[in-house]
Design a protein around this motif. Structure first.
Motif, PDB file in Angstrom:
ATOM      1  N   ARG A   8      16.062  25.954  34.053  1.00  0.00           N
ATOM      2  CA  ARG A   8      15.039  25.591  33.116  1.00  0.00           C
ATOM      3  C   ARG A   8      14.044  26.702  33.169  1.00  0.00           C
ATOM      4  O   ARG A   8      13.705  27.651  34.085  1.00  0.00           O
ATOM      5  CB  ARG A   8      14.291  24.380  33.476  1.00  0.00           C
ATOM      6  CG  ARG A   8      14.907  22.799  33.416  1.00  0.00           C
ATOM      7  CD  ARG A   8      14.191  21.799  33.366  1.00  0.00           C
ATOM      8  NE  ARG A   8      15.054  20.718  32.696  1.00  0.00           N
ATOM      9  CZ  ARG A   8      14.914  19.466  32.640  1.00  0.00           C
ATOM     10  NH1 ARG A   8      13.503  19.045  33.558  1.00  0.00           N
ATOM     11  NH2 ARG A   8      15.261  18.505  31.994  1.00  0.00           N
ATOM     12  N   VAL A  64      11.347  16.659  24.777  1.00  0.00           N
ATOM     13  CA  VAL A  64      12.521  16.165  24.049  1.00  0.00           C
ATOM     14  C   VAL A  64      13.132  16.864  23.015  1.00  0.00           C
ATOM     15  O   VAL A  64      12.176  17.612  22.057  1.00  0.00           O
ATOM     16  CB  VAL A  64      12.283  14.700  23.422  1.00  0.00           C
ATOM     17  CG1 VAL A  64      12.306  13.648  24.560  1.00  0.00           C
ATOM     18  CG2 VAL A  64      11.061  14.442  22.662  1.00  0.00           C
ATOM     19  N   ASP A 100      16.438  16.365  19.810  1.00  0.00           N
ATOM     20  CA  ASP A 100      17.730  15.670  19.298  1.00  0.00           C
ATOM     21  C   ASP A 100      17.682  14.382  20.088  1.00  0.00           C
ATOM     22  O   ASP A 100      18.863  13.917  20.517  1.00  0.00           O
ATOM     23  CB  ASP A 100      18.883  16.328  19.668  1.00  0.00           C
ATOM     24  CG  ASP A 100      18.724  17.603  19.015  1.00  0.00           C
ATOM     25  OD1 ASP A 100      18.351  17.793  17.649  1.00  0.00           O
ATOM     26  OD2 ASP A 100      19.219  18.764  19.297  1.00  0.00           O
ATOM     27  N   LYS A 120      17.022  13.596  23.193  1.00  0.00           N
ATOM     28  CA  LYS A 120      17.558  13.956  24.536  1.00  0.00           C
ATOM     29  C   LYS A 120      16.182  14.790  25.335  1.00  0.00           C
ATOM     30  O   LYS A 120      15.702  15.354  24.687  1.00  0.00           O
ATOM     31  CB  LYS A 120      18.587  14.311  24.727  1.00  0.00           C
ATOM     32  CG  LYS A 120      19.949  13.838  24.207  1.00  0.00           C
ATOM     33  CD  LYS A 120      21.183  14.819  24.440  1.00  0.00           C
ATOM     34  CE  LYS A 120      22.264  14.103  23.575  1.00  0.00           C
ATOM     35  NZ  LYS A 120      23.394  14.953  23.447  1.00  0.00           N
ATOM     36  N   ILE A 172      14.820  17.231  27.550  1.00  0.00           N
ATOM     37  CA  ILE A 172      15.394  18.615  27.969  1.00  0.00           C
ATOM     38  C   ILE A 172      14.248  19.196  28.835  1.00  0.00           C
ATOM     39  O   ILE A 172      14.593  20.415  29.191  1.00  0.00           O
ATOM     40  CB  ILE A 172      15.441  19.371  26.396  1.00  0.00           C
ATOM     41  CG1 ILE A 172      13.962  19.288  25.778  1.00  0.00           C
ATOM     42  CG2 ILE A 172      16.296  18.961  25.854  1.00  0.00           C
ATOM     43  CD1 ILE A 172      13.749  20.526  24.946  1.00  0.00           C
ATOM     44  N   GLY A 173      13.367  18.377  29.381  1.00  0.00           N
ATOM     45  CA  GLY A 173      12.341  19.102  30.126  1.00  0.00           C
ATOM     46  C   GLY A 173      11.207  18.197  30.564  1.00  0.00           C
ATOM     47  O   GLY A 173      11.266  16.940  30.143  1.00  0.00           O
ATOM     48  N   VAL A 229      11.454  23.764  30.495  1.00  0.00           N
ATOM     49  CA  VAL A 229      12.592  23.185  29.523  1.00  0.00           C
ATOM     50  C   VAL A 229      13.711  23.653  29.739  1.00  0.00           C
ATOM     51  O   VAL A 229      13.834  24.853  30.375  1.00  0.00           O
ATOM     52  CB  VAL A 229      12.171  23.411  28.126  1.00  0.00           C
ATOM     53  CG1 VAL A 229      10.602  22.627  27.858  1.00  0.00           C
ATOM     54  CG2 VAL A 229      11.961  24.831  27.820  1.00  0.00           C
ATOM     55  N   ASP A 230      14.886  23.092  29.485  1.00  0.00           N
ATOM     56  CA  ASP A 230      16.217  23.748  29.403  1.00  0.00           C
ATOM     57  C   ASP A 230      16.291  25.030  28.841  1.00  0.00           C
ATOM     58  O   ASP A 230      15.844  25.171  27.694  1.00  0.00           O
ATOM     59  CB  ASP A 230      17.115  22.896  28.706  1.00  0.00           C
ATOM     60  CG  ASP A 230      17.589  21.609  29.733  1.00  0.00           C
ATOM     61  OD1 ASP A 230      17.073  21.352  30.824  1.00  0.00           O
ATOM     62  OD2 ASP A 230      18.209  20.713  28.957  1.00  0.00           O
ATOM     63  N   PHE A 240      16.396  25.664  25.047  1.00  0.00           N
ATOM     64  CA  PHE A 240      15.241  25.275  24.271  1.00  0.00           C
ATOM     65  C   PHE A 240      13.762  26.279  24.428  1.00  0.00           C
ATOM     66  O   PHE A 240      12.682  25.937  24.116  1.00  0.00           O
ATOM     67  CB  PHE A 240      14.817  24.032  24.445  1.00  0.00           C
ATOM     68  CG  PHE A 240      16.001  23.161  24.085  1.00  0.00           C
ATOM     69  CD1 PHE A 240      16.172  22.548  22.648  1.00  0.00           C
ATOM     70  CD2 PHE A 240      16.984  22.869  24.738  1.00  0.00           C
ATOM     71  CE1 PHE A 240      17.192  21.752  22.130  1.00  0.00           C
ATOM     72  CE2 PHE A 240      18.105  21.967  24.263  1.00  0.00           C
ATOM     73  CZ  PHE A 240      18.189  21.527  22.912  1.00  0.00           C
ATOM     74  N   VAL A 267      11.556  20.507  19.076  1.00  0.00           N
ATOM     75  CA  VAL A 267      11.022  20.191  20.366  1.00  0.00           C
ATOM     76  C   VAL A 267       9.843  19.197  20.136  1.00  0.00           C
ATOM     77  O   VAL A 267       9.017  19.637  19.345  1.00  0.00           O
ATOM     78  CB  VAL A 267      10.733  21.499  21.154  1.00  0.00           C
ATOM     79  CG1 VAL A 267      10.076  21.061  22.514  1.00  0.00           C
ATOM     80  CG2 VAL A 267      12.114  22.318  21.292  1.00  0.00           C
TER      81      VAL A 267
END
Length: 371
Positions: free
Chosen positions: A289, A309, A311, A313, A315-316, A336-337, A340, A348
Motif C-alpha cells: 500500500r 473503496v 468497485d 471493495k 482498497i485502503g 491505499v493498494d 490505486f 476511488v
C-alpha cells in the motif's frame, strides 16, 4: 485510577485567554482559543503562536553520543553538523516505527532528541536500554524545557523584533542558542505547519515572559494564539505524518513512504537494519500500500479508520481527515493498494457511514508554501 493530566507552564495563561482545553497524551493542552479556521488561516497568511511544551526532550551526551544515536536510530547522526537538526525515526528490531523524532546537535558531544508527547517515555526507555556498551549518557530533560513555536510568513519579522540572533543565517532544520525577549533560548528553525517558523526551547519559568513578549511583538503582524486543532489541519495540508495515524509499529519507514530517512550506508550496525533491508526490497518490488492524498468532491469529511473503496471493495484506509481551510474542501491521507495510488486514479471513494463518497487521488502534500 486515572491520573490527572500534566500542565504546561502556560496553563493559567491559556485559561485566561479563554482556551478550550483537552487531554492530549496525558497533558492538558489548548485545543483552540476561538475559531480553528481563523487560527489556521492566521498561520498560513500571518503568524500563530503555539505552546508545544508537551513534546519530550531527551539529552544525549558523551564521547560516543553520535555513534550511539546512529546505532539506536535509523539516521546517520554522525553527519549532523553542530547547530543543525535531523528528522529521523526510532524503530523496533522488526523495523516497526516506534516514533519519528528530531535530533538537534547542541555541541561537540551533546544532542537533544525531541519525541512526540505520547511516545516520550517509550523513546526514553528504548534509548536507555540501547545505550548499554556506549560511552554516552541518556538524560530525561522533559521537565527542563517549555517549548513555544511562532509559525507563519510573518514569523521572521516578529522574531527579529525580540532577538538579535542571526535569523537570516539560520537555515531550515538548524538551531542556535540565543536570547529572545531577554530569555535564554535554543532557537530552532523547525515546525509542523508547512510554513516558515521557529521553535523556542526555554526554561519553564521563562515561558510566560516569552509568550507575552511574542504576543506584543506579533500584534502588528496579525499573530494570534493557536491550539492543537489547527496544528493538525496545518500539518495535514502539508502532508506531514502524525504518529498513531500515518506512523505506527505495524509499519516500517518504507511502508510509510519515508524510506529516505533510513541510512544503510552509515558505519556499523543499527537497530532494525536486517528487517529494514528486507522492507526496502519489498517496497521496491511490490509495495502493498502507498500513502496518498484524497480530496473530496462533496462536503462530507472522512475520518481516521474509514475504508477507502473502489468497485465496491475496500482498497485502503483513511489515516487522517479534516476540512481543509486552505483548499475549501475536505481532505484526507490514506494508505491505499498500490494499483490505486497514482494521482488521478478514477473510481476511488471513501465509505462514510455506508455511503461511498467520491474522492480524487492526489500526490502529497496538498499545500506547499511559496519560497
Amino acid at each position: 485510577m486515572s491520573t490527572a493530566p500534566r500542565l504546561t507552564a502556560l496553563d493559567a495563561l491559556h485559561r485566561s485567554l479563554g482556551a478550550t482545553m483537552t487531554d492530549f497524551a496525558g497533558w492538558d493542552m489548548p485545543l483552540r482559543y476561538a475559531s480553528e479556521r481563523d487560527e489556521h488561516n492566521a498561520v498560513r497568511t500571518r503568524a500563530g503562536l503555539f505552546d508545544l511544551s508537551h513534546m519530550g526532550e531527551i539529552t544525549v551526551t558523551g564521547p560516543e553520543a553520535a555513534a550511539f544515536l546512529s546505532y539506536a536510530l535509523v539516521g546517520n547522526i554522525a553527519t549532523v553538523g553542530n547547530g543543525r537538526a535531523r528528522y529521523t525515526m526510532i524503530v523496533q528490531e522488526d523495523g516497526g516505527i516506534v516514533d519519528d523524532l528530531i535530533v538537534y546537535r547542541l555541541g561537540e558531544s551533546e544532542y537533544m532528541v525531541v519525541a512526540n508527547a505520547g511516545n516520550a517515555q517509550i523513546v526514553l526507555d528504548a534509548l536507555t536500554e540501547r545505550v548499554s556498551g556506549f560511552d554516552a549518557e541518556v538524560r530525561d530533560d522533559r521537565d527542563a524545557y517549555a517549548l513555544l513555536a511562532v509559525q507563519g510568513p510573518e514569523s521572521p519579522a516578529i522574531m527579529k523584533a525580540v532577538t538579535d540572533a542571526d535569523l537570516d543565517g539560520l537555515k531550515y532544520y538548524a538551531g542556535l542558542p540565543g536570547t529572545v525577549a531577554g530569555v535564554p533560548a535554543l532557537i530552532a528553525r523547525t515546525g509542523y505547519t508547512g510554513e516558515d517558523g521557529f521553535e523556542l526551547f526555554v526554561a519553564p519559568e521563562h515561558a510566560e515572559q516569552l509568550w507575552r513578549a511574542l504576543t506584543e511583538a506579533g500584534a502588528p503582524h496579525g499573530l494570534i494564539p493557536c491550539g492543537l486543532s489547527c496544528r493538525d489541519t496545518l500539518r495535514l495540508e502539508a502532508g506531514m505524518p502524525l504518529y498513531g495515524h500515518e506512523l505506527t509499529t505495524a509499519l516500517t519507514p518504507f511502508d510509510a513512504g519515508l524510506g529516505r530517512v533510513v541510512k544503510f550506508e552509515k558505519e556499523g550496525d543499527f537497530v532494525g537494519r536486517e528487517a529494514l533491508t528486507a522492507a526496502a526490497e519489498r517496497a521496491e518490488s511490490a509495495p502493498p500500500r502507498k500513502l496518498v492524498g484524497l480530496i473530496a468532491e462533496g462536503r462530507r469529511v472522512p475520518r481516521a479508520g474509514f475504508p477507502v473503496v473502489a468497485d465496491g471493495k475496500a482498497i485502503g484506509e483513511v489515516t487522517s481527515g479534516a476540512p481543509s481551510p486552505t483548499l475549501g474542501k475536505p481532505i484526507a491521507m490514506a494508505y491505499v493498494d498500490a494499483a490505486f495510488a497514482a494521482p488521478g486514479t478514477e473510481g476511488v471513494g471513501v465509505d462514510i457511514r455506508g455511503t461511498h463518497e467520491p474522492y480524487e487521488v492526489v500526490a502529497l502534500p496538498f499545500y506547499k508554501r511559496q519560497k
